[in-house]
Design a protein around this motif. Structure first.
Motif, mmCIF file in Angstrom:
data_model
loop_
_atom_site.group_PDB
_atom_site.id
_atom_site.type_symbol
_atom_site.label_atom_id
_atom_site.label_comp_id
_atom_site.label_asym_id
_atom_site.label_seq_id
_atom_site.Cartn_x
_atom_site.Cartn_y
_atom_site.Cartn_z
ATOM 1 N N LYS A 2 18.570 13.734 31.321
ATOM 2 C CA LYS A 2 19.538 12.641 31.306
ATOM 3 C C LYS A 2 19.138 11.669 30.211
ATOM 4 N N LEU A 3 20.136 11.015 29.642
ATOM 5 C CA LEU A 3 19.891 9.891 28.752
ATOM 6 C C LEU A 3 20.260 8.640 29.534
ATOM 7 N N LEU A 4 19.297 7.750 29.712
ATOM 8 C CA LEU A 4 19.535 6.535 30.466
ATOM 9 C C LEU A 4 19.660 5.362 29.499
ATOM 10 N N ASP A 59 13.632 15.011 35.255
ATOM 11 C CA ASP A 59 13.140 14.982 36.639
ATOM 12 C C ASP A 59 12.632 13.592 37.027
ATOM 13 N N ASN A 60 13.438 12.572 36.725
ATOM 14 C CA ASN A 60 13.124 11.174 37.039
ATOM 15 C C ASN A 60 11.863 10.656 36.358
ATOM 16 N N LYS A 61 11.515 11.247 35.234
ATOM 17 C CA LYS A 61 10.355 10.822 34.460
ATOM 18 C C LYS A 61 10.813 10.527 33.039
#
Length: 140
Positions: A2-4, A59-61
């Motif tokens: 993901k790109l946040l 993975d949330n990192k």
């Protein structure tokens, strides 16, 4: 992956520390034009109106950072990926996602600067269809 999207108001202290560490680590900043940044400068960059910043998240990192500056119909791009995650295809995946994001901005040209020693980035950009338009020598 993901790109946040992050900015000076949404960034966490942990994310700010990671970006600071990447900019100031000789291994991850080796091929950057600006090899070090203060926390104040990073916050200033994150608050620019004609730019966007993203954390590369797996993975949330948070494993990397992307900074894009828009100028008319072209964009300048900086990508930093944590050394532990090099060679896993994340740079390519991030580039493809950023290209899609830039289409939303109506950008039709991406300007990339890189050092000739950065073979990994050069090969990636070549695979993605980028062409060398100009070589510039910079005295160190």
């Amino acid at each position: 992956m993901k790109l946040l999207y992050i900015n000076n108001k949404t960034i966490t202290k942990i994310q700010l520390r990671k970006i600071y560490n990447w900019y100031n680590n000789p291994k991850t900043s080796k091929y950057l034009r600006n090899k070090s940044r203060t926390m104040t400068k990073i916050i200033e960059i994150l608050s620019r109106r004609k730019s966007k910043s993203y954390m590369i998240n797996i993975d949330n990192k948070d494993v990397g950072y992307i900074f894009i500056t828009k100028a008319k119909n072209l964009s300048y791009l900086t990508i930093i990926i944590d050394k532990k995650y090099w060679g896993k295809g994340y740079g390519k995946e991030a580039m493809l996602m950023i290209e899609n994001e830039m289409k939303k901005w109506k950008v039709n040209k991406i300007v990339l600067g890189l050092y000739k020693e950065n073979k990994r980035a050069y090969n990636l950009y070549k695979k993605l269809g980028y062409k060398v338009k100009k070589k510039i020598c910079i005295n160190k």
